[in-house]
Motif scaffolding. Structure first.
Motif, PDB file in Angstrom:
ATOM      1  N   ALA B  12      -1.068  -4.066   1.679  1.00 54.21           N
ATOM      2  CA  ALA B  12       0.163  -4.868   1.645  1.00 54.21           C
ATOM      3  C   ALA B  12       0.860  -4.846   3.007  1.00 54.21           C
ATOM      4  O   ALA B  12       0.218  -5.061   4.032  1.00 54.21           O
ATOM      5  N   GLN B  13       2.184  -4.530   3.038  1.00 51.95           N
ATOM      6  CA  GLN B  13       2.918  -4.559   4.316  1.00 51.95           C
ATOM      7  C   GLN B  13       2.273  -3.655   5.366  1.00 51.95           C
ATOM      8  O   GLN B  13       2.253  -3.963   6.546  1.00 51.95           O
ATOM      9  N   TYR B  16      -0.272  -4.382   8.292  1.00 57.08           N
ATOM     10  CA  TYR B  16       0.090  -4.972   9.586  1.00 57.08           C
ATOM     11  C   TYR B  16       0.522  -3.921  10.607  1.00 57.08           C
ATOM     12  O   TYR B  16       0.921  -4.258  11.713  1.00 57.08           O
ATOM     13  N   ALA B  89       6.049   1.350   2.526  1.00 53.50           N
ATOM     14  CA  ALA B  89       5.389   0.645   1.424  1.00 53.50           C
ATOM     15  C   ALA B  89       3.978   0.252   1.823  1.00 53.50           C
ATOM     16  O   ALA B  89       3.746  -0.228   2.926  1.00 53.50           O
TER      17      ALA B  89
END
Lengths: 610, 220
Positions: B12-13, B16, B89
């Motif tokens: 998810a986040q 990146y 997260a």
């Protein structure tokens, strides 16, 4: 994650700044939330996340039950292009939701060059640009920060300006807005009511008239709005909120460390310095509390660097004691202390030994002017002897780089003052030869000059900025006078400073210019990559506005300043007194030595605790 | 002093977060656990931790490994749980244990590729992909460390590729060589673009699913 976002991210630089999810980012259950706040910073993530004020207010708002404050930053050009291409509105980092329908959209504005960025962000968020075109209670557009001490160039776009420190007033405003929504007030009712909250300036409730020569003829408050709005402060720093648990970014930001705020305000009274006036009076946080916050913040964030922050850190009364108190913790946890704002007149061996022990890279001092005469004019009470002694101490202690900051174009500056800068650099160089224990490593002396921009609420608010040609002549004069290769000379780009000078003391006639320049493509104008001087000149011409009227004109004492309805607690009489003393070359003692009666003491019940 | 290995998820986040930022993120997460990462000796001490096989930015993984040393004596029990309270997260520690097997025994990595086709998967895509990835030579362009483009043959580094068609997506379950040199599974999508341009997907998602030794068992 939003599908559009997922597809955009592989194509943009530094995608981590657009996804949120950092440690300590606040995520709330929407069923418990009745007020959604988009806290916008009109610059990139790296800049915005480095701002302490933003971290404080983020914490304050999220501690309010029912309120969810989320962060929004300006996208870099590549990201904006992708967002516009796929029709993705500006979104908040925590939820990923578009901010278009948020209850409150708040901007933190520290710099005039961010003004076009605010307009651009409103547009990206699909919010009508003009306050007059927004009809409901939501979204309410508010703004605060030091650039909002003259919000007039932004008056058409902002509903409410929050003046001063927002820890208490923001809560009051949010509560009022919540009440208005619950009770179904009209927008006008709410704005009238908000104007009665101390520290809240509602531009639409002031009728500003101009004379034919362009100066302000009258400012009339409407519907019971106060004649003067005075900024808010937190009286007791020991009771004010400090963000011990704060967001730890997963991508590198500019100030990637714990920022420990020691005190607010500054005792010095440099006459050019807006921060020195608008943050008055000085309020110290106790040493014990600073130490506790420092340790707790490091423990929670895991940072290994703490910056002891304030407008003039070496003026903190217990600085060496505080450093000593933190010493054991720092050694055990490999934490470095850094001190950003040192004065050349009280930098000591004692202090130097407590700074980052391993790396002795560089020290920075800001004498600001090249001769004692001019330093007296600006009330920068630092002497050449003190500066040289401090440099001597630093060189003897193993430092081999010194940065010296100056301003060109200060009021009354002559060629002699400009050449004085080169002389100081040469004397510092000489000091290194005398003091350095190891000359083989060489020395780096960096002289940087910026161009003086007269700011509102300062003793120089009546002064003209010198012309661009004259500034460039003085740069060249100094450049030619600095002969040795050991001294590097950097000077600030002149075009940005012209626009900054126009906006800083601008009035409502500039709203149209801002909109025009934004339509021509201005957005992140604090960045060289995006700034275009020609674009601004075109916008001025199209709007029939003469930039020189704002930047290069000397004001009379009797002139009504566009920001006259705003008070930072310092009286205009005091500023004028300082202006006259500057002209006479007479210095004013610092607040600790003697109270000069600026008026800010009224904000803390009569007596400052300097 | 103990040398440990941490197995973690990055999705998810967090997919990146770049490699260097990930190291920084872990460096900052450790003090919250009460554990002290051992620092290098010298003038600028830095924490001793390293990621076994850095994941390209944008890809997700359920099998990341990080090696680090702590000053305490520990077999790693409980560390994953403690770390999870302080991670961003999408980053989640699964297990922490003494580092025993040498990293050179890590041979292959397994990943899923999702090739998304917004207007539906063109007929016969899976078959064409099977044919393409069984060729003896598959050339793609790869950016070298000197930032130049070089043509490389990925066929010898591709162990296996199974393709399944779904409505708007083709899923590939692939095993590729992990190191010396390693193959970024994303390059398979680039091969599709080059050899089967009409099958160029609208978006490609890559997820690492397992690290394997040379006998095909999980490397931990």
């Amino acid at each position: 994650m939003d599908k559009r976002l997922e597809r955009i991210l592989p194509r943009v630089q530094k995608p981590a700044r657009y996804v949120g999810g950092e440690y300590n980012a606040v995520v709330k259950d929407l069923s418990t939330v009745d007020t959604r706040v988009a806290f916008c910073f009109p610059d990139t993530y790296e800049i915005g996340m480095s701002n302490l004020g933003m971290r404080i207010l983020y914490g304050v708002m999220n501690e309010m039950p029912g309120v969810w404050c989320e962060r929004v930053f300006a996208p870099w050009g590549d990201m904006e292009e992708e967002m516009r291409r796929c029709g993705m509105p500006l979104f908040a980092l925590e939820s990923g939701d578009a901010i278009t329908d948020f209850d409150i959209v708040a901007f933190s504005v520290g710099y005039e060059m961010a003004f076009p960025g605010i307009v651009n962000m409103l547009d990206l968020a699909r919010i009508p640009l003009h306050s007059a075109d927004r009809h409901g209670l939501t979204p309410l557009i508010i703004a605060g920060g030091t650039a909002m001490y003259n919000p007039e160039p932004m008056a058409d776009f902002i509903d409410i300006v929050s003046l001063g420190e927002g820890e208490e007033s923001t809560v009051e405003l949010i509560e009022l807005h919540r009440k208005a929504r619950q009770e179904g007030w009209s927008r006008e009712e709410f704005l009238r009511s908000a104007a009665k909250v101390p520290g809240m300036y509602v531009p639409s409730l002031y009728d500003v008239r101009y004379r034919e020569d362009g100066t302000v003829s009258s400012i009339t408050p409407l519907d019971g709005a106060p004649q003067t709005v005075t900024k808010r402060i937190v009286e007791d720093m020991d009771k004010s909120y400090f963000p011990v648990k704060t967001i730890v970014p997963t991508t590198e930001i500019v100030q990637d460390r714990v920022t420990l705020e020691l005190f607010r305000g500054c005792i010095r009274g440099c006459r050019f310095c807006q921060a020195g006036y608008v943050y008055r009076p000085v309020r110290n946080r106790s040493r014990e509390l600073c130490a506790t916050y420092g340790v707790e913040s490091c423990n929670d964030s895991g940072y290994q660097e703490v910056t002891l922050s304030s407008l003039s850190t070496s003026d903190y009364p217990d600085l060496t004691e505080l450093c000593d108190e933190l010493e054991d913790f720092c050694a055990q946890r490999h934490v470095n202390l850094s001190l950003p704002s040192l004065r050349a007149d009280n930098f000591s061996m004692n202090l130097m030994q407590r700074l980052a022990k391993g790396r002795k890279s560089g020290l920075t001092f800001a004498p600001e002017a090249g001769t004692q005469r001019l330093r007296d004019v600006i009330n920068k009470n630092v002497t050449l002897e003190e500066l040289l002694r401090s440099c001597h101490t630093a060189f003897a202690g193993g430092y081999n780089a010194v940065k010296l900051y100056f301003m060109l174009g200060l009021p009354t500056e002559t060629d002699e003052d400009v050449l004085g800068i080169a002389d100081i650099a040469a004397r510092v160089m000489h000091e290194w030869r005398e003091a350095s224990p190891n000359k083989n490593r060489g020395v780096r002396i960096t002289v940087s000059t910026s161009w003086f921009v007269p700011k509102p609420h300062t003793a120089f608010q009546w002064e003209p900025q010198i012309s661009r040609e004259e500034y460039e002549r003085r740069v060249k004069l100094l450049r030619d006078a600095i002969k040795t290769k050991t001294v590097t000379y950097n000077w600030h780009d002149s075009a940005t400073s012209v626009i900054e000078a126009v906006l800083a003391r601008g009035d409502r006639k500039l709203c149209k210019v801002l909109e025009t320049v934004w339509r021509k493509g201005a957005k992140l104008d604090a960045w060289e990559e995006y700034f275009s001087y020609d674009r601004w000149l075109e916008a001025f011409a199209e709007c029939g506005v003469d930039p020189a009227f704002y930047a290069n004109r000397r004001r009379e004492r009797s002139e009504i300043m566009p920001w006259s309805m705003i008070s930072c607690g310092v009286s205009e009489d005091f500023l004028w007194r300082e202006h006259e003393r500057a002209a006479a070359g007479v210095t004013t003692p610092d607040c600790r030595t003697q109270c000069s009666g600026c008026g800010a003491n009224r904000l803390v019940g009569g007596k400052c605790h300097v | 002093m103990s040398k440990l290995r941490l197995l973690f998820v990055k999705e998810a986040q967090s997919s990146y977060i770049s490699h260097l930022d990930l190291l920084r993120t872990f460096q900052r997460a450790f003090p919250r656990t009460g554990l002290e990462i051992r620092h290098s000796q010298g003038y600028h001490p830095h924490p001793l931790l390293s990621i076994v096989l850095p994941l390209p930015v944008g890809q997700s993984s359920v099998c990341e490994l990080m090696e680090f040393e702590v000053t305490q004596e520990t077999d790693g029990a409980g560390i994953a749980e403690k770390l999870n309270g302080g991670l961003p997260a999408g980053l989640r520690a699964l297990d922490c244990y003494p580092a025993e097997r040498p990293v050179r025994e890590l041979a292959d990595l397994r990943a899923t590729l999702e090739l998304e086709y917004d207007c539906g998967v063109p007929a016969g895509t899976a078959d064409q992909l099977r044919e393409l990835f069984s060729r003896p030579e598959i050339l793609v362009f790869k950016r070298t460390k000197r930032k130049e483009l070089a043509e490389v043959d990925i066929a010898p580094m591709l162990r296996r590729a199974d393709w399944t068609e779904q409505t708007t997506c083709v899923r590939g379950d692939v095993v590729v060589q992990a190191q010396n040199p390693g193959l970024n599974p994303q390059l398979l999508a680039q091969a599709v673009e080059r050899y089967l341009p009409e099958l160029t997907p609208d978006f490609v998602r890559v997820r690492r699913t397992a690290l394997l030794d040379d006998s095909g068992r999980d490397f931990r």
